[in-house]
Design an enzyme around this catalytic site. Sequence first.
Site, PDB file in Angstrom:
ATOM      1  N   PRO A  22       0.968  -1.827  -0.157  1.00 35.79           N
ATOM      2  CA  PRO A  22      -0.207   0.070   0.122  1.00 35.79           C
ATOM      3  C   PRO A  22       1.328   1.474  -0.244  1.00 35.79           C
ATOM      4  O   PRO A  22       1.523   1.423   0.382  1.00 35.79           O
ATOM      5  CB  PRO A  22      -0.846  -0.251   1.243  1.00 35.79           C
ATOM      6  N   MET A  23       0.650   2.230  -1.197  1.00 34.49           N
ATOM      7  CA  MET A  23       1.366   2.813  -1.451  1.00 34.49           C
ATOM      8  C   MET A  23       0.489   4.140  -1.168  1.00 34.49           C
ATOM      9  O   MET A  23       0.035   4.695  -2.170  1.00 34.49           O
ATOM     10  CB  MET A  23       2.745   3.456  -1.975  1.00 34.49           C
ATOM     11  N   GLN A  76      -6.930  -1.482   2.904  1.00 34.70           N
ATOM     12  CA  GLN A  76      -6.751  -0.949   3.611  1.00 34.70           C
ATOM     13  C   GLN A  76      -7.091   0.227   3.932  1.00 34.70           C
ATOM     14  O   GLN A  76      -7.120   1.160   3.789  1.00 34.70           O
ATOM     15  CB  GLN A  76      -5.261  -0.324   3.267  1.00 34.70           C
ATOM     16  N   CYS A 105       1.677   2.941   9.893  1.00 36.06           N
ATOM     17  CA  CYS A 105       1.642   4.498   9.300  1.00 36.06           C
ATOM     18  C   CYS A 105       2.423   5.308  10.767  1.00 36.06           C
ATOM     19  O   CYS A 105       2.264   5.576  11.401  1.00 36.06           O
ATOM     20  CB  CYS A 105       0.393   4.755   8.623  1.00 36.06           C
ATOM     21  N   LYS A 144      -1.084  -4.941   8.501  1.00 33.59           N
ATOM     22  CA  LYS A 144       0.063  -5.091   8.306  1.00 33.59           C
ATOM     23  C   LYS A 144       0.580  -4.303   9.507  1.00 33.59           C
ATOM     24  O   LYS A 144       0.262  -2.724   9.771  1.00 33.59           O
ATOM     25  CB  LYS A 144       0.317  -3.674   7.062  1.00 33.59           C
ATOM     26  N   GLY A 229       7.015  -1.698  -2.046  1.00 36.13           N
ATOM     27  CA  GLY A 229       6.377  -0.651  -2.069  1.00 36.13           C
ATOM     28  C   GLY A 229       7.973   0.156  -3.118  1.00 36.13           C
ATOM     29  O   GLY A 229       7.294  -0.089  -4.083  1.00 36.13           O
ATOM     30  N   ARG A 230       8.588   0.755  -2.823  1.00 35.13           N
ATOM     31  CA  ARG A 230       9.029   1.633  -3.249  1.00 35.13           C
ATOM     32  C   ARG A 230      10.117   1.427  -3.908  1.00 35.13           C
ATOM     33  O   ARG A 230      10.305   1.784  -5.407  1.00 35.13           O
ATOM     34  CB  ARG A 230      10.263   2.547  -2.907  1.00 35.13           C
TER      35      ARG A 230
HETATM   36  C1  LIG Z   1       5.045   6.905  -0.851  1.00 39.88           C
HETATM   37  C2  LIG Z   1       4.660   5.971   0.373  1.00 39.88           C
HETATM   38  C3  LIG Z   1       3.361   5.629   0.974  1.00 39.88           C
HETATM   39  C4  LIG Z   1       2.855   4.837   1.735  1.00 39.88           C
HETATM   40  N1  LIG Z   1       1.958   4.565   1.851  1.00 39.88           N
HETATM   41  C5  LIG Z   1       1.187   3.216   2.995  1.00 39.88           C
HETATM   42  C6  LIG Z   1       0.519   3.537   2.695  1.00 39.88           C
HETATM   43  O1  LIG Z   1      -0.616   3.861   2.764  1.00 39.88           O
HETATM   44  N2  LIG Z   1      -0.498   2.149   4.156  1.00 39.88           N
HETATM   45  C7  LIG Z   1       1.261   1.780   4.716  1.00 39.88           C
HETATM   46  O2  LIG Z   1       0.724   0.491   5.010  1.00 39.88           O
HETATM   47  N3  LIG Z   1       1.993   1.700   4.091  1.00 39.88           N
HETATM   48  C8  LIG Z   1       2.019   2.267   3.391  1.00 39.88           C
HETATM   49  N4  LIG Z   1       3.977   2.470   3.335  1.00 39.88           N
HETATM   50  C9  LIG Z   1       4.641   1.575   3.282  1.00 39.88           C
HETATM   51  C10 LIG Z   1       4.897   0.889   2.434  1.00 39.88           C
HETATM   52  O3  LIG Z   1       3.640  -0.104   2.438  1.00 39.88           O
HETATM   53  C11 LIG Z   1       6.078  -0.184   2.750  1.00 39.88           C
HETATM   54  O4  LIG Z   1       6.065  -0.728   4.233  1.00 39.88           O
HETATM   55  C12 LIG Z   1       7.515   0.729   2.625  1.00 39.88           C
HETATM   56  O5  LIG Z   1       7.398   1.466   2.047  1.00 39.88           O
HETATM   57  C13 LIG Z   1       8.361  -0.109   3.108  1.00 39.88           C
HETATM   58  O6  LIG Z   1       8.647  -1.504   1.764  1.00 39.88           O
HETATM   59  P1  LIG Z   1      10.003  -0.948   0.332  1.00 39.88           P
HETATM   60  O7  LIG Z   1      11.234  -1.111   1.613  1.00 39.88           O
HETATM   61  O8  LIG Z   1       9.749  -2.092  -0.452  1.00 39.88           O
HETATM   62  O9  LIG Z   1       9.263   0.393   0.004  1.00 39.88           O
HETATM   63  C14 LIG Z   1       3.895   3.870   2.381  1.00 39.88           C
HETATM   64  C15 LIG Z   1       5.235   4.478   1.961  1.00 39.88           C
HETATM   65  C16 LIG Z   1       5.913   5.090   0.761  1.00 39.88           C
HETATM   66  C17 LIG Z   1       7.089   4.890   0.331  1.00 39.88           C
END
Ligand SMILES: Cc1cc2nc3c(=O)[nH]c(=O)nc-3n(C[C@H](O)[C@H](O)[C@H](O)COP(=O)(O)O)c2cc1C
Length: 323
Positions: A22-23, A76, A105, A144, A229-230
């Site tokens: 989720p992002m 979510q 979050c 999560k 995610g990223r």
């Molecule tokens: C721009 C951005 C927005 C995010 N929004 C959410 C969100 O809405 N809900 C959530 O549970 N995590 C959110 N996250 C966290 C990601 O889901 C993920 O847990 C985190 O980026 C770590 O994974 P990665 O190392 O693959 O980026 C967000 C992360 C980023 C960078």
Amino acid sequence: MVKISKLRIGNVKLENPLCLAPMLGVNCTAFRLMCHNYGAGLVYSPMIHSVGLVKAERNRDVWIDFVKEEKPIAIQIVGNDPKMMVESLPYIEPYADIIDLNFGCPDKDILGQKMGAFFSKHPEQMSKLINAVVSATDKPVTAKIRIGWDSQHLNQANAAKIVEDAGAAAIAIHGRTTKQRYSGNANWDAIKQVKDKVEIPVIGNGDIRTAGDARQMMEKTGCDGVMIGRSAMGNPYLFKRCEALLMKNKRLPDPTTEQKGNELLEFIELYHKIQKKVKFPELKQHAMWFCTGAKAAADKRRAIMRVKDEKKLMAVIRKEFKI
Ligand SMILES: Cc1cc2nc3c(=O)[nH]c(=O)nc-3n(C[C@H](O)[C@H](O)[C@H](O)COP(=O)(O)O)c2cc1C
């Protein structure tokens, strides 16, 4: 060699264990759909505020932007009031295959409202929220979480057990503390401890940048699914590469610059076809993300940054990517 069994979350069977994280601000409908088309077994919506869903009628229409082609989807919600969370369900249930609860979050505003990663300090308080939502819906409910508040207070195994005992069908675990936010390395050992503690499927998250990382995360932690995610931003092709490696033991090559450009054009076409509302700044932001992995990416990003309308954006993309 990691053994991949098809991930099942409640009554939802996934084609593969690859999940788009989720992002907020990233996972618009077109991006989710493109990740789905490129091989993600499950896509997540950005978090939606449960109170907002119930009370903010006008925004509700903006948030409820789901299409059947992207299924299966986990929608979510974030909140801290069981009543509000239950009341928000009818707005998302018609579209959701899975209802996911955000306990991770770390944003100041969310922590200030005692939501999201606030629960990494008070994991026992997750119970009543999960319980309430599980009792109010037939959909599988997942959570999560993070691995704890800070490095002195890692509590992921205990928190995961609370989530399981409250009736969740699966758990996604981001291997960082709340204090870390998004910096430092994700702690995969902590993810393994969650896998060792609970029976429900565990989805590991944090620092998956390549298909090899996805495979390693599964091998090292024993997790049932991985969440990206990223590294998926501007890079839905990562799901194709992960799927090829995990499911067929095949390594796909790095994308060429021309391929990156064509994927960007594909995204823009999809965006116009599927998005309820076209927002030029959002389109431009995605275009910048798609530059990652192309030759002279910084120059391309700078050129895109300067454009003020879509006609110019398209001209810049064709020139920069030579397509
Ligand atoms: C721009 C951005 C927005 C995010 N929004 C959410 C969100 O809405 N809900 C959530 O549970 N995590 C959110 N996250 C966290 C990601 O889901 C993920 O847990 C985190 O980026 C770590 O994974 P990665 O190392 O693959 O980026 C967000 C992360 C980023 C960078």
